[in-house]
Design a protein around this motif. Structure first.
Motif, mmCIF file in Angstrom:
data_model
loop_
_atom_site.group_PDB
_atom_site.id
_atom_site.type_symbol
_atom_site.label_atom_id
_atom_site.label_comp_id
_atom_site.label_asym_id
_atom_site.label_seq_id
_atom_site.Cartn_x
_atom_site.Cartn_y
_atom_site.Cartn_z
ATOM 1 N N VAL A 344 1.318 -1.116 -0.289
ATOM 2 C CA VAL A 344 0.188 0.422 0.145
ATOM 3 C C VAL A 344 0.851 1.054 0.109
ATOM 4 N N GLY A 345 2.164 1.219 0.939
ATOM 5 C CA GLY A 345 3.093 2.638 0.778
ATOM 6 C C GLY A 345 2.693 3.687 1.082
ATOM 7 N N ALA A 346 1.179 3.691 2.220
ATOM 8 C CA ALA A 346 1.237 4.793 2.469
ATOM 9 C C ALA A 346 2.256 4.931 3.999
ATOM 10 N N LYS A 347 2.758 6.513 4.316
ATOM 11 C CA LYS A 347 3.501 6.861 5.585
ATOM 12 C C LYS A 347 2.705 6.722 7.071
ATOM 13 N N GLY A 348 0.957 7.371 7.445
ATOM 14 C CA GLY A 348 0.116 6.758 8.193
ATOM 15 C C GLY A 348 -0.935 6.528 7.803
ATOM 16 N N LEU A 349 -2.282 7.172 8.772
ATOM 17 C CA LEU A 349 -3.354 7.177 8.773
ATOM 18 C C LEU A 349 -3.787 8.006 10.104
ATOM 19 N N VAL A 350 -5.107 9.013 9.884
ATOM 20 C CA VAL A 350 -5.471 9.521 10.849
ATOM 21 C C VAL A 350 -6.910 9.688 11.073
ATOM 22 N N TYR A 351 -6.717 9.318 12.007
ATOM 23 C CA TYR A 351 -8.845 8.573 12.448
ATOM 24 C C TYR A 351 -9.363 9.733 13.782
ATOM 25 N N VAL A 352 -11.158 9.480 13.339
ATOM 26 C CA VAL A 352 -11.319 10.403 14.172
ATOM 27 C C VAL A 352 -12.285 9.824 14.444
ATOM 28 N N GLN A 353 -12.683 9.287 16.544
ATOM 29 C CA GLN A 353 -13.805 8.785 16.680
ATOM 30 C C GLN A 353 -14.961 9.733 16.710
ATOM 31 N N TYR A 354 -15.804 9.672 16.059
ATOM 32 C CA TYR A 354 -17.270 9.614 16.166
ATOM 33 C C TYR A 354 -18.034 8.625 18.187
ATOM 34 N N GLN A 401 -4.348 4.583 -2.454
ATOM 35 C CA GLN A 401 -3.828 4.292 -0.661
ATOM 36 C C GLN A 401 -5.572 3.645 -0.457
ATOM 37 N N LEU A 402 -6.070 4.913 -0.450
ATOM 38 C CA LEU A 402 -7.151 4.977 0.216
ATOM 39 C C LEU A 402 -8.454 4.376 0.044
ATOM 40 N N ASN A 403 -8.315 4.023 -1.388
ATOM 41 C CA ASN A 403 -8.849 2.965 -2.194
ATOM 42 C C ASN A 403 -7.881 1.736 -1.399
ATOM 43 N N GLU A 404 -7.398 1.025 -1.253
ATOM 44 C CA GLU A 404 -6.577 -0.240 -0.113
ATOM 45 C C GLU A 404 -7.909 -0.063 0.488
ATOM 46 N N LEU A 405 -7.763 0.493 1.618
ATOM 47 C CA LEU A 405 -7.894 0.337 2.732
ATOM 48 C C LEU A 405 -9.869 0.206 2.888
ATOM 49 N N ARG A 406 -9.816 1.179 1.656
ATOM 50 C CA ARG A 406 -11.953 1.121 1.536
ATOM 51 C C ARG A 406 -12.447 -0.279 1.256
#
Ligand code: ASP
Length: 582
Positions: A344-354, A401-406
């Motif tokens: 995938v090759g991303a550097k990281g992931l930001v999350y927001v928990q509602y 990259q986001l496609n892979e996560l989706r």
């Protein structure tokens, strides 16, 4: 014939009939006083019964000698069963055996020949003929047969003509390497196996065939990848005197015909989406539209707050994983690890928990106030209970990259049901694709694809922006078919070759025949090819195409049953002038 009925045929209404069956011994249950044997053929299983005291002693003894997979012929009387089996069609009856002939004995098979087998992949491939006796594999091939039949029924009714094109040809560039075949008669010269019948089907249009199809083997010597076969089958089609619209309608018709007649499913009319839009909404030119989870861009909302990753990003984009706000730290870490994998090759992931209690917690709380994060959740249309997963960087790469996560989240949330089908046309692909290694443009589809007339003027100034009259059919996130409207005049084709870096001479040497044909009255034409193995596997609800091919190669491109590729003798090599010594 050696039988009066098949093993899947007898019912209670056949009680008291004297019949003869033939098949393979699937399983024996010996209770001492009673012996049962399951006899199997392509059509099903019939239970045989031998009873101590009631059947002749030598018959019972003979029944006991039958091993697994013995081929036998049995005569007997159809009788109602005491304990019925509603799992099989013949479950109400059994056959009281009166005579047995062993047609052929069998060695103990290397794995159990039942729906669930203990055989590993490699073993099953080595003994593929035994694997093919198993119901799931046999059923996959029967599905394939039905798909081929229905394809022919539909296309024949639409006036298509099936024409066979040659297998020993000269290379057709479809972006892969050719398999080559040395000529014995013409030393130092080679045929190539077709990557597709592309040029031939276009020539058939010049000939006036007007509507052509072929269910045809194609060969591509590509790098090995899981589930890729060096030889595969296409439903290859071409039409003359048509517009793109006609092609889309005709082949949407084919796919809907197949769903209806093979699966009994009424597929709704197939929506269309432009390539650019697919990339923006899903980060993929083959989006899985069985579920939403569309991309939401929040670049503007993130700027000016000193979060370096977002400050420098061309695009900040995310998805809303509904109902996932209570993911644990560990679960979120796993997602981060996933996007950081080299694939995938991303550097990281930001999350927001509602959070379900209405509070917002994120990995960037240091940089953004709850109000600012609230603006994000609003843009995502998020509700308490949702989890935003956000990535940032260069536009094209970040989307991919986001496609892979989706897709991963789609799997995790059970949104990719294999028995649910969603088809889509993706259109207006770029004509050219920059190849970083070769430092030049390649045809994204193939060099015969026509640019959109209104974009031709961009060929010199902004080649990457030229769109093609090209389209893909996507089902459940898999490209099942693709095609284009073709160039049909020499000047445009020549211009195309020169943009692809062919000298005039090279173009003439490789494709002179086609360009010359265009000078003899070539009609406007276009077509499409479907990957038939893949289409069958999707209809079968399977991940792998292997079981939809009777004798497939393994992931290393080998046929482990016949053990090939293999060496050939020095004699053969000499004859082919591949070695000269001795
Ligand atoms: N020959 C193309 C392919 O194999 C399909 C087409 O353009 O008709 O992908």
């Amino acid at each position: 014939m050696l039988r009066t009925h098949t093993c899947g045929e007898l019912r209670l209404s056949d009680a008291n009939k004297h019949v003869t069956l033939a098949g393979w011994v699937q399983r024996t249950r010996d209770k001492g006083s009673v012996l049962w044997i399951d006899l199997r053929d392509r059509y099903g299983i019939t239970q045989l019964i031998f009873e101590e005291g009631k059947s002749p002693a030598e018959l019972v003894a003979k029944g006991r000698t039958l091993g697994r997979e013995f081929v036998v012929q049995v005569e007997g009387v159809v009788t109602e069963r005491l304990s019925k089996n509603d799992k099989i069609a013949t479950g109400d009856i059994e056959l009281k055996v009166t005579a047995i002939t062993v047609l052929n004995a069998a060695k103990l098979p290397p794995f159990t020949i039942e729906d669930d087998t203990d055989g590993g992949d490699e073993l099953r491939m080595k003994y593929r003929y035994l694997d093919l006796r198993r119901n799931p594999v046999r059923e996959s091939l029967q599905l394939r047969h039905k798909m081929a039949q229905q394809t022919r029924t539909y296309l024949d009714a639409q006036n298509f003509i099936e024409v066979e094109t040659p297998v020993l040809i000269k290379s057709t560039p479809e972006g892969a390497r050719d398999f080559v075949v040395p000529s014995r008669v013409h030393h130092g010269e080679f045929y190539a196996l077709p990557q597709s019948p592309q040029t031939f089907k276009q020539l058939l249009m010049v000939s006036g065939f007007d509507r052509y199809y072929q269910i045809v083997k194609c060969f591509r010597d590509e790098d090995l990848r899981a589930d890729r076969q060096p030889e595969f089958t296409q439903i290859d089609c071409e039409m003359a005197f048509i517009t793109q619209e006609d092609i889309l309608n005709m082949f949407e018709g084919l796919v809907r015909h197949l769903f209806k007649n093979v699966k009994g499913i009424e597929l709704p009319s197939v929506p269309r989406m432009k390539y650019d839009e697919a990339m923006q909404r899903y980060g993929s030119d083959k989006p899985d539209t069985r579920f939403g989870m569309e991309f939401v861009e929040i670049t503007e909302l993130t700027k000016g707050k000193n979060f370096p990753v977002f400050e420098s990003a061309e695009l900040v984009v995310g998805i809303n994983a509904t109902g996932c706000s209570e993911y644990t730290r560990k679960q979120i870490d796993e997602l981060t690890e996933f996007v950081k994998r080299p694939q995938v090759g991303a550097k990281g992931l930001v999350y927001v928990q509602y959070r379900t209690d209405g509070t917002i917690k994120s990995s960037v709380d240091k940089f953004y106030t709850p109000e600012e994060l609230g603006a994000w959740t609003a843009k995502f249309n998020a509700k308490p209970g949702d989890l935003l997963l956000i990535m940032a960087g260069e536009t094209f790469t970040t989307r991919k990259q986001l496609n892979e996560l989706r897709l991963l989240m789609g799997d995790k949330l059970g949104l990719r049901d294999k028995q649910k089908f969603s088809a889509l046309w993706v259109m207006d692909f770029p004509l050219l694709e920059w190849n970083e290694e070769a430092k030049r443009y390649h045809a994204m589809h193939h060099p015969f694809t026509s640019p959109k007339p209104e974009d031709i003027k961009l060929l010199d100034t902004a080649p990457g922006d030229v769109r093609a009259n090209a389209y893909d059919m996507v089902i459940n996130g898999t490209e099942v078919g693709g095609g284009s409207i073709r160039i049909h005049d020499r000047a445009t084709q020549q211009m195309m070759f020169s943009h692809l870096g062919f000298s005039e001479e090279e173009a003439k040497k490789q494709f002179g025949f086609l360009m010359e044909a265009f000078e003899f009255g070539a009609p406007p034409h276009g077509g499409i090819a479907f990957g038939f193995d893949r289409l069958c596997s999707i209809f079968g609800g399977a991940d792998s195409i292997r079981d939809f091919i009777a004798f497939p190669k393994n992931n290393a491109g080998r046929d482990v049953m016949i053990d090939t590729p293999s060496t050939i003798s020095d004699e053969q090599l000499k004859e082919l002038a591949l070695i000269t010594k001795k």
